[in-house]
Motif scaffolding. Structure first.
Motif, PDB file in Angstrom:
ATOM      1  N   PHE A   3      -4.223   0.780  -2.012  1.00 27.78           N
ATOM      2  CA  PHE A   3      -3.784  -0.453  -2.549  1.00 27.78           C
ATOM      3  C   PHE A   3      -2.820  -0.370  -3.519  1.00 27.78           C
ATOM      4  O   PHE A   3      -3.272   0.412  -4.739  1.00 27.78           O
ATOM      5  CB  PHE A   3      -5.034  -1.340  -2.874  1.00 27.78           C
ATOM      6  CG  PHE A   3      -4.714  -2.779  -3.633  1.00 27.78           C
ATOM      7  CD1 PHE A   3      -4.891  -2.645  -4.774  1.00 27.78           C
ATOM      8  CD2 PHE A   3      -3.918  -3.636  -2.834  1.00 27.78           C
ATOM      9  CE1 PHE A   3      -4.456  -3.993  -5.639  1.00 27.78           C
ATOM     10  CE2 PHE A   3      -3.768  -4.933  -3.548  1.00 27.78           C
ATOM     11  CZ  PHE A   3      -4.021  -4.934  -4.964  1.00 27.78           C
ATOM     12  N   ASP A  63      -3.259  -9.342  -7.976  1.00 29.06           N
ATOM     13  CA  ASP A  63      -3.916  -8.061  -8.412  1.00 29.06           C
ATOM     14  C   ASP A  63      -2.844  -7.037  -8.284  1.00 29.06           C
ATOM     15  O   ASP A  63      -2.482  -6.491  -7.289  1.00 29.06           O
ATOM     16  CB  ASP A  63      -5.381  -7.828  -7.540  1.00 29.06           C
ATOM     17  CG  ASP A  63      -5.932  -6.764  -7.820  1.00 29.06           C
ATOM     18  OD1 ASP A  63      -5.588  -5.839  -8.860  1.00 29.06           O
ATOM     19  OD2 ASP A  63      -7.034  -6.630  -7.362  1.00 29.06           O
ATOM     20  N   PHE A 110      -0.054  -5.300   9.164  1.00 25.67           N
ATOM     21  CA  PHE A 110       1.041  -4.372   8.574  1.00 25.67           C
ATOM     22  C   PHE A 110       2.117  -4.187   9.038  1.00 25.67           C
ATOM     23  O   PHE A 110       2.629  -4.407  10.426  1.00 25.67           O
ATOM     24  CB  PHE A 110       0.262  -3.101   8.564  1.00 25.67           C
ATOM     25  CG  PHE A 110      -1.039  -2.795   7.669  1.00 25.67           C
ATOM     26  CD1 PHE A 110      -2.132  -3.183   7.895  1.00 25.67           C
ATOM     27  CD2 PHE A 110      -0.583  -2.071   6.591  1.00 25.67           C
ATOM     28  CE1 PHE A 110      -3.086  -3.107   6.989  1.00 25.67           C
ATOM     29  CE2 PHE A 110      -1.670  -2.037   5.434  1.00 25.67           C
ATOM     30  CZ  PHE A 110      -2.861  -2.409   5.874  1.00 25.67           C
ATOM     31  N   THR A 134      -7.260 -11.230   7.930  1.00 24.44           N
ATOM     32  CA  THR A 134      -6.910 -10.122   8.693  1.00 24.44           C
ATOM     33  C   THR A 134      -5.732  -9.829   8.320  1.00 24.44           C
ATOM     34  O   THR A 134      -4.652 -10.789   8.001  1.00 24.44           O
ATOM     35  CB  THR A 134      -7.104 -10.472  10.089  1.00 24.44           C
ATOM     36  OG1 THR A 134      -8.373 -10.617  10.221  1.00 24.44           O
ATOM     37  CG2 THR A 134      -6.552  -8.980  10.725  1.00 24.44           C
ATOM     38  N   GLN A 135      -5.394  -8.474   7.843  1.00 25.59           N
ATOM     39  CA  GLN A 135      -4.063  -8.205   7.195  1.00 25.59           C
ATOM     40  C   GLN A 135      -3.189  -7.686   8.391  1.00 25.59           C
ATOM     41  O   GLN A 135      -3.585  -6.532   8.928  1.00 25.59           O
ATOM     42  CB  GLN A 135      -4.125  -7.176   6.048  1.00 25.59           C
ATOM     43  CG  GLN A 135      -4.855  -7.957   4.921  1.00 25.59           C
ATOM     44  CD  GLN A 135      -4.857  -6.697   3.673  1.00 25.59           C
ATOM     45  OE1 GLN A 135      -4.314  -5.920   3.550  1.00 25.59           O
ATOM     46  NE2 GLN A 135      -6.083  -6.944   2.758  1.00 25.59           N
ATOM     47  N   ILE A 187      -7.100 -12.682   0.586  1.00 24.96           N
ATOM     48  CA  ILE A 187      -7.330 -11.467   0.657  1.00 24.96           C
ATOM     49  C   ILE A 187      -8.405 -11.052   1.517  1.00 24.96           C
ATOM     50  O   ILE A 187      -8.409 -10.000   2.253  1.00 24.96           O
ATOM     51  CB  ILE A 187      -7.755 -10.626  -0.694  1.00 24.96           C
ATOM     52  CG1 ILE A 187      -7.340  -9.286  -0.822  1.00 24.96           C
ATOM     53  CG2 ILE A 187      -9.047 -11.029  -0.909  1.00 24.96           C
ATOM     54  CD1 ILE A 187      -7.160  -8.514  -2.386  1.00 24.96           C
ATOM     55  N   SER A 188      -9.287 -12.072   2.047  1.00 25.60           N
ATOM     56  CA  SER A 188     -10.222 -11.693   3.036  1.00 25.60           C
ATOM     57  C   SER A 188      -9.847 -12.233   4.272  1.00 25.60           C
ATOM     58  O   SER A 188     -10.541 -11.667   5.220  1.00 25.60           O
ATOM     59  CB  SER A 188     -11.464 -12.773   2.892  1.00 25.60           C
ATOM     60  OG  SER A 188     -11.042 -14.087   2.905  1.00 25.60           O
ATOM     61  N   TYR A 232       0.792  -1.016  -0.013  1.00 28.42           N
ATOM     62  CA  TYR A 232       0.070   0.016  -0.002  1.00 28.42           C
ATOM     63  C   TYR A 232       0.923   1.262  -0.136  1.00 28.42           C
ATOM     64  O   TYR A 232       1.975   1.214   0.420  1.00 28.42           O
ATOM     65  CB  TYR A 232      -0.820  -0.003   1.206  1.00 28.42           C
ATOM     66  CG  TYR A 232      -1.960  -1.104   1.268  1.00 28.42           C
ATOM     67  CD1 TYR A 232      -1.546  -2.103   1.802  1.00 28.42           C
ATOM     68  CD2 TYR A 232      -3.321  -0.789   0.968  1.00 28.42           C
ATOM     69  CE1 TYR A 232      -2.436  -3.274   2.039  1.00 28.42           C
ATOM     70  CE2 TYR A 232      -4.128  -1.750   1.169  1.00 28.42           C
ATOM     71  CZ  TYR A 232      -3.868  -2.842   1.589  1.00 28.42           C
ATOM     72  OH  TYR A 232      -4.814  -3.954   1.807  1.00 28.42           O
TER      73      TYR A 232
END
Lengths: 113, 114
Positions: free
Chosen positions: B45, B56, B105, B102-103, B99-100, B35
């Motif tokens: 993104f 993507d 960082f 939890t990200q 992608i669903s 990001y």
């Protein structure tokens, strides 16, 4: 075109009171919503999320409410603590479509002791 | 356990130079994201990897930006012919599943192009 909007850039709340952070979205295909918290010089940290099949999710002092018809969600922090002072980002995703997270611009919360 | 790490934490470069930003995801996380966060904005993104492949890359602003993840772990974001408008914090995130998930960082790399 901002698909996720946080219209209040900042908010000040007294310690012990409720903090309410608001978020609006325009894309009706979003079906999963998240709140992230960010301290200076750190990356965003996941706080709480809600699926579009629910209207409320609670985790300790943090509750997220979702109003699908209004395309609006809010994060409630009760009671607010000085350590909650940070920038809060609302994010949305179209879970079923494998699309990336879309973030709002953030709201800076200051909790005053 | 170790979180997502990014190096360098700060990078100052001159207009027209080439830069590489590195991201070490959480061990075992298959998905990795880049990001960009400009001042006063939320993270935007850029690109998403599932394993070694870019699933993507629709967020990359132009062909000066490129990212790789050759072994499905560490990723490098490469910016050619940097411009002053590239100045921002570049954030990397990883998640256990797709992608669903939890990200999580990293702290970001603050890039300043003079």
């Amino acid at each position: 075109d901002q698909q996720v909007k946080q219209n209040s850039p900042s908010l000040s709340v007294q310690e012990g009171r409720i903090s309410i952070l608001n978020c609006d979205y325009t894309n009706s295909m979003f079906d999963y919503f998240l709140w992230y918290k960010k301290y200076p010089a750190e990356g965003p940290t996941f706080l709480i999320s809600i699926s579009s099949i629910k209207d409320k999710n609670e985790d300790g002092r943090f509750t997220v409410f979702l109003n699908k018809s209004a395309k609006h969600l809010s994060l409630h922090i009760v009671p607010s603590q000085p350590g909650d002072s940070a920038v809060y980002f609302c994010a949305a995703i179209r879970n079923s479509g494998n699309t990336p997270l879309v973030f709002g611009k953030g709201t800076r919360l200051s909790v005053i002791a | 356990g170790a979180g997502v790490s990014q190096t360098p934490s700060n990078k100052v470069t001159e207009k027209g130079k080439y830069v590489e930003l590195r991201c070490d995801p959480i061990s075992g996380h298959t998905a990795l994201y880049w990001y960009r966060q400009s001042l006063g904005q939320g993270p935007e993104f850029l690109i998403y990897f599932q394993g070694t492949g870019a699933a993507d890359d629709s967020g990359l602003p132009n062909d000066r930006f490129f990212a790789v993840r050759p072994e499905g772990s560490v990723s490098t974001l490469k910016i050619q012919r940097t411009e002053r408008g590239d100045s921002a914090v570049y954030l990397c995130a990883s998640s256990l599943t797709g992608i669903s998930g939890t990200q999580y960082f990293g702290p970001g790399t603050r890039l300043l192009v003079l």
